[in-house]
Design a protein around this motif. Sequence first.
Motif, PDB file in Angstrom:
ATOM      1  N   ILE A 106      47.415  71.811 -20.938  1.00 57.44           N
ATOM      2  CA  ILE A 106      48.780  72.116 -21.404  1.00 57.44           C
ATOM      3  C   ILE A 106      49.219  73.381 -20.673  1.00 57.44           C
ATOM      4  CG2 ILE A 106      50.238  72.572 -23.395  1.00 57.44           C
ATOM      5  CD1 ILE A 106      48.102  71.278 -25.147  1.00 57.44           C
ATOM      6  N   SER A 107      50.053  73.234 -19.689  1.00 47.78           N
ATOM      7  CA  SER A 107      50.338  74.335 -18.772  1.00 47.78           C
ATOM      8  C   SER A 107      50.963  75.540 -19.475  1.00 47.78           C
ATOM      9  CB  SER A 107      51.252  73.856 -17.637  1.00 47.78           C
ATOM     10  OG  SER A 107      52.469  73.353 -18.170  1.00 47.78           O
ATOM     11  N   TRP A 108      51.918  75.305 -20.384  1.00 49.10           N
ATOM     12  CA  TRP A 108      52.572  76.456 -21.031  1.00 49.10           C
ATOM     13  C   TRP A 108      51.581  77.243 -21.877  1.00 49.10           C
ATOM     14  CZ3 TRP A 108      52.463  77.230 -26.211  1.00 49.10           C
ATOM     15  CH2 TRP A 108      52.205  76.118 -27.046  1.00 49.10           C
ATOM     16  N   LEU A 109      50.618  76.553 -22.483  1.00 46.32           N
ATOM     17  CA  LEU A 109      49.628  77.230 -23.319  1.00 46.32           C
ATOM     18  C   LEU A 109      48.653  78.032 -22.465  1.00 46.32           C
ATOM     19  CD1 LEU A 109      48.383  77.814 -26.046  1.00 46.32           C
ATOM     20  CD2 LEU A 109      47.116  75.650 -25.869  1.00 46.32           C
ATOM     21  N   THR A 110      48.184  77.436 -21.371  1.00 44.52           N
ATOM     22  CA  THR A 110      47.247  78.163 -20.513  1.00 44.52           C
ATOM     23  C   THR A 110      47.926  79.350 -19.841  1.00 44.52           C
ATOM     24  OG1 THR A 110      47.696  76.579 -18.721  1.00 44.52           O
ATOM     25  CG2 THR A 110      45.763  76.171 -20.091  1.00 44.52           C
ATOM     26  N   ASP A 111      49.206  79.205 -19.483  1.00 43.90           N
ATOM     27  CA  ASP A 111      49.926  80.334 -18.901  1.00 43.90           C
ATOM     28  C   ASP A 111      50.056  81.470 -19.909  1.00 43.90           C
ATOM     29  OD1 ASP A 111      50.201  79.030 -16.520  1.00 43.90           O
ATOM     30  OD2 ASP A 111      52.263  78.375 -16.868  1.00 43.90           O
ATOM     31  N   PHE A 112      50.410  81.114 -21.148  1.00 43.12           N
ATOM     32  CA  PHE A 112      50.537  82.127 -22.196  1.00 43.12           C
ATOM     33  C   PHE A 112      49.205  82.823 -22.453  1.00 43.12           C
ATOM     34  CE2 PHE A 112      50.058  83.121 -26.750  1.00 43.12           C
ATOM     35  CZ  PHE A 112      51.018  84.109 -26.870  1.00 43.12           C
ATOM     36  N   LEU A 113      48.139  82.045 -22.540  1.00 45.80           N
ATOM     37  CA  LEU A 113      46.811  82.630 -22.754  1.00 45.80           C
ATOM     38  C   LEU A 113      46.401  83.526 -21.583  1.00 45.80           C
ATOM     39  CD1 LEU A 113      44.876  79.572 -24.258  1.00 45.80           C
ATOM     40  CD2 LEU A 113      45.686  81.616 -25.465  1.00 45.80           C
ATOM     41  N   SER A 114      46.819  83.166 -20.378  1.00 50.15           N
ATOM     42  CA  SER A 114      46.506  83.977 -19.201  1.00 50.15           C
ATOM     43  C   SER A 114      47.178  85.337 -19.275  1.00 50.15           C
ATOM     44  CB  SER A 114      46.940  83.247 -17.919  1.00 50.15           C
ATOM     45  OG  SER A 114      46.280  82.006 -17.795  1.00 50.15           O
ATOM     46  N   VAL A 115      48.444  85.354 -19.696  1.00 44.45           N
ATOM     47  CA  VAL A 115      49.164  86.621 -19.852  1.00 44.45           C
ATOM     48  C   VAL A 115      48.491  87.477 -20.919  1.00 44.45           C
ATOM     49  CG1 VAL A 115      51.341  87.666 -20.583  1.00 44.45           C
ATOM     50  CG2 VAL A 115      51.365  85.701 -19.041  1.00 44.45           C
ATOM     51  N   VAL A 116      48.153  86.864 -22.042  1.00 45.01           N
ATOM     52  CA  VAL A 116      47.477  87.589 -23.121  1.00 45.01           C
ATOM     53  C   VAL A 116      46.127  88.125 -22.648  1.00 45.01           C
ATOM     54  CG1 VAL A 116      46.428  87.345 -25.407  1.00 45.01           C
ATOM     55  CG2 VAL A 116      48.661  86.308 -24.946  1.00 45.01           C
ATOM     56  N   TRP A 117      45.411  87.329 -21.876  1.00 46.68           N
ATOM     57  CA  TRP A 117      44.112  87.746 -21.336  1.00 46.68           C
ATOM     58  C   TRP A 117      44.253  89.021 -20.505  1.00 46.68           C
ATOM     59  CZ3 TRP A 117      38.962  87.114 -21.398  1.00 46.68           C
ATOM     60  CH2 TRP A 117      38.219  87.445 -20.270  1.00 46.68           C
ATOM     61  N   ILE A 118      45.234  89.069 -19.620  1.00 45.16           N
ATOM     62  CA  ILE A 118      45.425  90.241 -18.762  1.00 45.16           C
ATOM     63  C   ILE A 118      45.766  91.472 -19.600  1.00 45.16           C
ATOM     64  CG2 ILE A 118      46.857  91.258 -16.949  1.00 45.16           C
ATOM     65  CD1 ILE A 118      47.202  88.428 -15.800  1.00 45.16           C
ATOM     66  N   VAL A 119      46.719  91.327 -20.509  1.00 48.93           N
ATOM     67  CA  VAL A 119      47.123  92.463 -21.341  1.00 48.93           C
ATOM     68  C   VAL A 119      45.970  92.919 -22.228  1.00 48.93           C
ATOM     69  CG1 VAL A 119      48.701  93.237 -23.149  1.00 48.93           C
ATOM     70  CG2 VAL A 119      49.552  91.797 -21.293  1.00 48.93           C
ATOM     71  N   ALA A 120      45.195  91.973 -22.749  1.00 54.93           N
ATOM     72  CA  ALA A 120      44.066  92.329 -23.613  1.00 54.93           C
ATOM     73  C   ALA A 120      43.016  93.122 -22.848  1.00 54.93           C
ATOM     74  CB  ALA A 120      43.442  91.066 -24.203  1.00 54.93           C
ATOM     75  N   LEU A 121      42.716  92.712 -21.611  1.00 54.43           N
ATOM     76  CA  LEU A 121      41.697  93.429 -20.836  1.00 54.43           C
ATOM     77  C   LEU A 121      42.184  94.801 -20.395  1.00 54.43           C
ATOM     78  CD1 LEU A 121      40.151  90.791 -21.003  1.00 54.43           C
ATOM     79  CD2 LEU A 121      39.511  91.097 -18.597  1.00 54.43           C
ATOM     80  N   ILE A 122      43.466  94.914 -20.060  1.00 51.88           N
ATOM     81  CA  ILE A 122      44.017  96.228 -19.717  1.00 51.88           C
ATOM     82  C   ILE A 122      43.786  97.198 -20.865  1.00 51.88           C
ATOM     83  CG2 ILE A 122      46.162  97.512 -19.340  1.00 51.88           C
ATOM     84  CD1 ILE A 122      47.217  95.072 -17.808  1.00 51.88           C
ATOM     85  N   ASN A 123      44.096  96.763 -22.066  1.00 57.72           N
ATOM     86  CA  ASN A 123      43.999  97.651 -23.222  1.00 57.72           C
ATOM     87  C   ASN A 123      42.569  97.815 -23.712  1.00 57.72           C
ATOM     88  OD1 ASN A 123      46.865  98.475 -24.203  1.00 57.72           O
ATOM     89  ND2 ASN A 123      47.065  96.340 -23.621  1.00 57.72           N
TER      90      ASN A 123
END
Length: 371
Positions: free
Chosen positions: A150-167
Amino acid sequence: MVAVTVLPPLLVTLVSLYPVRRFADALGLVARPGGHSTHTNVTPLGGGIGIWLGIMFTFLSATVTLYLVRQNADLQSHLPSQSLVYLEGAWLRLGQLWSLLGAATVLVILGVTDDRRGGVNPFFRLAVEFAVAGYVVYGMGFGLTAFIGISWLTDFLSVVWIVALINSFNMLDNMDGLSGGVAAIISASMAIVMLTTPDPGTSRPQVFVAALLLVVCGALLGFLWHNFSPAKIFMGDGGSYLVGFLIAVAMLMATFASSDHEPRPHAMLAPLCAMAVPLYDMTTVLWIRIRQGRSPFVGDRSHFSHRLVELGLSRTQAVLTIYLVTGTCGLASVLLTHVGIVQAITVIGIVACMLLLVIILESTQWQNTQE
């Protein structure tokens, strides 16, 4: 390859941080005792500037070298024939690399501004982080697959992944040598995974992603020369944002799936295993703050490292303990990409048992913290 990618950023970062330390006060990059901080001396910030310089210098030198080699047939004749394939592949991905480094630079500027002003509005900071993460995922096309489809879900999770690791790396930067050392261990572990896990499309090691991780690792090792206890300079938000972002995106760029002959869908859990400690620290700290009715954006002394100190460890012992846990998780991430499903369940079980043991040991202190 390891020496070529690790040594240049190590040396550049190590050397460049001496003038940063000297002029930190004039630049407004100093951390003073007080608040939730446990350090007792005025200490320069701006370690991220040195890390950024080490990474940028290395890739700028590599880009110039690659250009010269491609323009000079005589130089190419002196190189092993198998290396020419990687050189051409690297040339084709230079656009991606410098777009990625440009996005990382935006975060460094954000972090250094945060360091100088003593705090940027947390909602503005998150907005910038999400914007940069969105650019990488939607603009550059990097994202999770996770076998979801599900492309929209994986894209959303990818954004969350990046922000989560930054913080997560930003929150982990609370003790001398901690965030930099943990990030170096994770970078090295994932670089090993990349070098030992062939890309299904080419059947060759994932050298590009491995090189990115090894350059980050080298810069961090140069930084740790100045940062290990007693720290002469802190990483600061600029450094933690940079490191968290590059590690997060490197894991999105990587391919963890194996060839059709040996499917290993469980290998996609390797990044989570490698990142277990930063994610554990971030999750538990946010849980403690929210449970106590405090703002999740306001720093305190409820981090994993602080809780270990409260249990009786010295600060150095706490950092080394977290290194050991991170190293174990890193080894588990390497194993996950090379074993079958039964062995993978065992490896994940070992990691889970280790984290549960930590939770049990900490449970008494958590109760005291909440009272």
